[in-house]
Design a protein around this motif. Structure first.
Motif, PDB file in Angstrom:
ATOM      1  N   VAL A 320       0.872  -1.099   0.097  1.00  0.00           N
ATOM      2  CA  VAL A 320      -0.081  -0.100   0.181  1.00  0.00           C
ATOM      3  C   VAL A 320       0.677   1.249   0.074  1.00  0.00           C
ATOM      4  O   VAL A 320       0.566   2.273  -0.573  1.00  0.00           O
ATOM      5  CB  VAL A 320      -0.773   0.027   1.165  1.00  0.00           C
ATOM      6  N   LEU A 382      -0.105  11.422   0.007  1.00  0.00           N
ATOM      7  CA  LEU A 382      -1.323  10.579  -0.495  1.00  0.00           C
ATOM      8  C   LEU A 382      -0.969   9.648  -1.554  1.00  0.00           C
ATOM      9  O   LEU A 382      -1.869   9.217  -2.379  1.00  0.00           O
ATOM     10  CB  LEU A 382      -2.224  11.917  -1.072  1.00  0.00           C
ATOM     11  N   GLU A 383       0.151   9.318  -1.768  1.00  0.00           N
ATOM     12  CA  GLU A 383       0.605   8.367  -2.981  1.00  0.00           C
ATOM     13  C   GLU A 383       0.005   7.175  -2.893  1.00  0.00           C
ATOM     14  O   GLU A 383      -0.575   6.642  -3.786  1.00  0.00           O
ATOM     15  CB  GLU A 383       2.017   8.363  -2.830  1.00  0.00           C
ATOM     16  N   TRP A 384      -0.163   6.652  -1.361  1.00  0.00           N
ATOM     17  CA  TRP A 384      -0.905   5.349  -1.313  1.00  0.00           C
ATOM     18  C   TRP A 384      -2.203   5.417  -1.856  1.00  0.00           C
ATOM     19  O   TRP A 384      -2.615   4.216  -2.105  1.00  0.00           O
ATOM     20  CB  TRP A 384      -0.890   5.284   0.177  1.00  0.00           C
ATOM     21  N   LEU A 385      -2.946   6.665  -1.696  1.00  0.00           N
ATOM     22  CA  LEU A 385      -4.352   6.639  -2.148  1.00  0.00           C
ATOM     23  C   LEU A 385      -4.603   6.843  -3.565  1.00  0.00           C
ATOM     24  O   LEU A 385      -5.636   6.148  -4.160  1.00  0.00           O
ATOM     25  CB  LEU A 385      -5.108   7.500  -1.404  1.00  0.00           C
ATOM     26  N   PHE A 386      -3.791   7.690  -4.320  1.00  0.00           N
ATOM     27  CA  PHE A 386      -4.048   8.237  -5.631  1.00  0.00           C
ATOM     28  C   PHE A 386      -3.223   7.349  -6.592  1.00  0.00           C
ATOM     29  O   PHE A 386      -3.555   7.547  -7.946  1.00  0.00           O
ATOM     30  CB  PHE A 386      -4.032   9.647  -5.751  1.00  0.00           C
ATOM     31  N   ARG A 388      -1.255   4.085  -6.049  1.00  0.00           N
ATOM     32  CA  ARG A 388      -0.845   2.845  -5.537  1.00  0.00           C
ATOM     33  C   ARG A 388      -2.127   2.095  -6.057  1.00  0.00           C
ATOM     34  O   ARG A 388      -3.208   1.852  -5.200  1.00  0.00           O
ATOM     35  CB  ARG A 388      -0.418   2.668  -4.117  1.00  0.00           C
ATOM     36  N   THR A 391      -3.774  -0.547  -3.071  1.00  0.00           N
ATOM     37  CA  THR A 391      -4.563   0.193  -2.159  1.00  0.00           C
ATOM     38  C   THR A 391      -5.992  -0.377  -2.694  1.00  0.00           C
ATOM     39  O   THR A 391      -6.875  -0.849  -2.136  1.00  0.00           O
ATOM     40  CB  THR A 391      -4.604   1.419  -2.127  1.00  0.00           C
ATOM     41  N   TRP A 392      -6.292  -0.296  -4.059  1.00  0.00           N
ATOM     42  CA  TRP A 392      -7.420  -0.321  -4.555  1.00  0.00           C
ATOM     43  C   TRP A 392      -7.663  -1.655  -5.063  1.00  0.00           C
ATOM     44  O   TRP A 392      -8.908  -2.224  -4.992  1.00  0.00           O
ATOM     45  CB  TRP A 392      -7.443   0.532  -5.974  1.00  0.00           C
ATOM     46  N   ALA A 395      -9.345  -2.736  -1.675  1.00  0.00           N
ATOM     47  CA  ALA A 395     -10.521  -2.303  -1.436  1.00  0.00           C
ATOM     48  C   ALA A 395     -11.527  -2.855  -2.154  1.00  0.00           C
ATOM     49  O   ALA A 395     -12.700  -3.203  -1.816  1.00  0.00           O
ATOM     50  CB  ALA A 395     -10.465  -0.657  -1.901  1.00  0.00           C
TER      51      ALA A 395
END
Length: 468
Positions: A320, A382-386, A388, A391-392, A395
């Protein structure tokens, strides 16, 4: 609703297209252009995408039409996905914002206008997901009769072929996705198995027979096995006692041992070794067989070294959070500017198509705003969210599992098939932590957010007694 989603997404994509006209580029974009305009076709890149570049250049004299078509295809697939999600009880008011977010968010929206084979690959992966949603929605509501409609069969075939042909290692991903559907859709198992087998066989036939017969140059052995060499470098840096004097002499014939050791200290990127100036690629090509035998021996005697090297290089697929900056382990993204020297690719400088390979935004103000948007989303926190994909992936798995539990319908687990296929394939063989390798799970993960309001209980209708 699908038409409204298509038009909304296309409006967003047109802004990205106009801002970065004729399209965002990397050195691969330059290589495609040089190869197809000079007759140096190579199969280390997608021959299908190279053909699209060639066709676009010959018809229009530019590449803007190709990137425009990419935006149209992505918008259409996003609209179709929203229509498919209806079969799961996902209302348009939930799915449409997720689809528009895919077109508007800088990491995903700007990705669609890159001159890159990974863009149509991602479009086809999302298409496979959308068709899977439609089929599994029919299964969960009891309207599944064991047959694929003509449009579903055509779109699933298109998706599988695109996944296979736009990325050279794509066919394992379509195989995993088809296996998931096989388990979830009784009555159509022979058809889905035949479709997966046919598309995989066609892909292998093209790569192994048709492309060479057509004069498409095959990549060198050193290029094909460069990940094996990177594994050896990591093993040598971590456990030099595994290597005999004969092994060291073999390795020294390709590059100084200091180069092997230095490259091995960075397990995140294989290019550190392969593109090192001290590497004799001619010798690496000639000594491929003994080097691969050495790799197999290290795998047998110390498998943790090889598996550790592979997992480290596949960091982008499962981790992540990004790795250390000093090891080039942050997510590799690409800028919005095209350097005058075209990343040092000097063979293109005298080409008549050289003027095509430069930024010509239709609006400077729009270009500045779009570039600012990408930079704003690039903040390390915010690299992990936008950026990576891993991460998704997680999810998606969580949301699919929750939906499966809420609907009491285990076949819905197959919704994660293409995401799992992408993740497993990148874990198995990956050269660097590039965003593009995991872009498809990011699109799918954002679209799966629309499942959250639909997490209400409902029984899975079963027709097995009729299908069997």
């Amino acid at each position: 609703m699908p038409l409204a989603v298509f038009l909304s997404c296309q409006a967003c994509h047109l802004l990205w297209w106009a801002a970065f006209y004729p399209g965002l580029m990397t050195v691969d974009s330059v290589v495609y252009t040089w190869q197809v305009t000079t007759g140096h076709w190579r199969s280390d890149h997608s021959v299908l995408y190279s053909s699209l570049v060639w066709l676009t250049l010959n018809i229009t004299g530019d590449i803007s039409a190709l990137t425009l078509l990419q935006t149209i295809a992505m918008s259409a697939v996003l609209g179709y996905t929203c229509a498919s999600l209806r079969t799961l009880g996902v209302r348009g008011r939930w799915s449409a914002p997720a689809a528009v977010a895919c077109a508007a968010a800088p990491p995903l929206g700007s990705f669609t206008v890159f001159v890159w084979k990974d863009v149509p690959f991602t479009i086809c992966a999302v298409l496979v997901f959308a068709v899977s949603v439609r089929l599994l929605g029919r299964r969960s509501h009891g309207t599944w009769n064991g047959r694929l409609r003509g449009s579903e069969l055509l779109l699933l075939c298109t998706g599988f072929l695109g996944v296979d042909l736009f990325r050279n290692n794509g066919f394992p991903m379509s195989v995993v996705a088809s296996l998931a559907l096989l388990l979830a859709l009784p009555g159509a198992r022979r058809l889905i198995a035949g479709l997966a087998a046919a598309t995989t066989a066609l892909t292998l036939l093209l790569m192994l027979a048709v492309y060479p017969a057509a004069g498409v140059e095959q990549p060198s052995k050193a290029f094909v096995y460069n990940l094996h060499y990177a594994d050896l470098a990591v093993a040598y840096a971590r456990a030099p006692g595994l290597f005999t004097p004969d092994d060291l002499r073999l390795m020294a014939s390709v590059a100084p041992l200091s180069t092997w050791h230095g490259a091995g200290t960075n397990c995140y990127v294989s290019d550190v070794l392969y593109y090192n100036r001290s590497v004799n690629r001619t010798a690496a090509d000639r000594l491929t067989e003994p080097l691969v035998r050495l790799w197999w021996r290290v795998l047998r005697t110390s498998p943790q070294q090889i598996f550790g090297a592979r997992l480290c290089r596949a960091h982008i697929a499962w981790a992540v959070f990004p790795g250390p900056q000093d090891k080039s382990a942050r997510t590799w993204t690409y800028g919005t500017s095209i350097p005058a020297g075209l990343w040092g690719f000097r063979w293109i400088q005298d080409s008549p198509y050289r003027p095509v390979l430069k930024a010509r935004p239709l609006s400077q103000a729009l270009n500045h705003a779009a570039a600012f948007g990408r930079s704003a989303f690039r903040v390390p926190q915010l690299e992990w969210l936008f950026w990576r994909g891993a991460t998704w992936c997680y999810a998606t798995y969580v949301l699919v599992a929750l939906l499966t539990r809420a609907r009491r319908c285990r076949p819905l687990l197959a919704l994660a098939g293409i995401t799992l296929g992408v993740q497993l394939t990148v874990v198995a063989a990956n050269p660097a932590p590039c965003f593009r390798y995991m872009a498809a799970p990011l699109f799918i993960g954002v679209l799966c957010l629309s499942l959250i309001p639909a997490l209400r209980a409902g029984l899975c209708h079963s027709n097995e007694h009729r299908l069997d």
